[in-house]
Enzyme design. Structure first.
Site, short mmCIF file in Angstrom:
data_model
loop_
_atom_site.label_atom_id
_atom_site.label_comp_id
_atom_site.label_asym_id
_atom_site.label_seq_id
_atom_site.Cartn_x
_atom_site.Cartn_y
_atom_site.Cartn_z
N ASP A 67 0.76 -1.46 0.06
CA ASP A 67 0.07 -0.05 -0.02
C ASP A 67 0.90 1.31 0.09
OD1 ASP A 67 0.93 -0.43 2.47
OD2 ASP A 67 -1.04 -0.81 3.57
N ASP A 136 -7.25 -2.51 14.45
CA ASP A 136 -8.84 -2.91 14.15
C ASP A 136 -8.81 -4.24 13.25
OD1 ASP A 136 -7.98 -1.96 11.60
OD2 ASP A 136 -9.21 -0.33 11.40
N HIS A 138 -6.92 -4.92 10.48
CA HIS A 138 -7.03 -4.82 8.98
C HIS A 138 -5.56 -5.21 8.53
CE1 HIS A 138 -4.93 -0.58 9.86
NE2 HIS A 138 -4.10 -1.17 9.26
N GLU A 143 -9.74 -1.80 5.57
CA GLU A 143 -10.08 -1.37 6.71
C GLU A 143 -11.59 -2.28 7.03
OE1 GLU A 143 -8.55 0.26 9.00
OE2 GLU A 143 -7.85 1.78 8.26
#
Ligand code: GLP
Length: 263
Positions: A67, A136, A138, A143
């Site tokens: 990313d 979280d 991810h 997400e």
């Protein structure tokens, strides 16, 4: 899923570097997927040491990064592009022509993402994908709520991720709100996957990844559907696992078998 629990961050990093080095030695022209964040820094340090002291040869590998922040160019010190050169590529003999990192300044984002996917395919697919995990749950920047079949695309970062990543920026407002990220579907096509996590702040995400249901609310849980995943976590990140002693037992068995094979 193979779960390796190490005593601390250092041991996690060495174990991960050993697996990556093994991949490169067995297949010198491997396609390696690299991750960023604080977690793999120790692994990259160890790979650099292996290159400098043991001659680990990166010259034939092809790389794809997971990313990049949207809006940050390669010279921006907080870009993942900059991070990769600073923390790994500048210190090993990787061929710059074989490095692929999403372009945070891409004008036609959709066309760029499509091309990125095509380049992965053209390279023969990713042999080994390295991953971290967000608090979280991810992977890359997928997400909660990302489709488990998603491909490389523009994503909006979650509030929690912006807060977590603010430590790398001067202030929270400076953290980009968007990123280009490989999708969960892209990641699942890698032949082998290696996920690293360290510290108590990751314990809930790790428990959800390994023992929770497969859900787009925890995109890392999709790894349960992949046939060749190794998760290396330190004791703190493993602290919320229910079957910790079983994983340790299985790991011991694997090691005994591996030792026997190498005799
Ligand atoms: C970012 C990256 C992820 C990484 C995560 C965790 O969100 N896009 O690839 O896994 O951060 O980072 P850290 O290792 O710093 O905790």
């Amino acid at each position: 899923m193979r779960v390796i629990i190490t005593k601390d961050y250092d041991e996690m990093s060495k174990e991960a570097a050993r697996i990556i080095a093994k991949q490169i030695k067995e297949k010198p022209d491997s396609v390696i997927g690299f991750a960023t964040g604080g977690t793999p820094l120790g692994t990259y340090k160890e790979l650099i040491r292996m290159h400098k002291e043991g001659g680990l040869d990166f010259s034939k590998i092809t790389t794809f990064n997971l990313d990049e922040y949207y809006g940050l160019g390669p010279d921006h010190p907080q870009s993942y592009h900059y991070y990769m050169f600073e923390n790994l590529f500048n210190h090993v003999n990787v061929d710059p022509k074989k490095i692929h990192i999403p372009d945070g300044l891409a004008k036609d984002v959709e066309a760029f993402c499509k091309k990125y996917e095509e380049e992965i395919k053209k390279a023969g697919g990713i042999d080994l994908q390295i991953l971290g995990i967000g608090r979280d749950g991810h992977i890359a920047f997928n997400e909660p709520g990302s489709s488990l079949a998603s491909r490389t695309r523009l994503v909006a970062l979650a509030e929690e991720t912006i807060k977590d990543n603010a430590r790398f920026f001067e202030k929270e407002e400076d953290v980009p709100r968007y990123a280009l990220s490989m999708g969960v579907g892209t990641i699942l096509e890698a032949k082998k996957i290696l996920l690293l996590a360290s510290g108590e702040s990751k314990a809930d995400a790790v428990a959800a990844l390994i023992e929770g249901p497969v859900t787009s609310q925890v995109t890392a849980s999709a790894l349960q559907l992949h046939p060749d995943v190794t998760v290396i976590i330190d004791e703190a990140a493993a602290s919320k696992l229910k079957r910790k002693s079983y994983y340790k037992f299985v790991d011991k068995m694997y090691r005994m078998l591996e030792e026997k094979k190498s005799l």
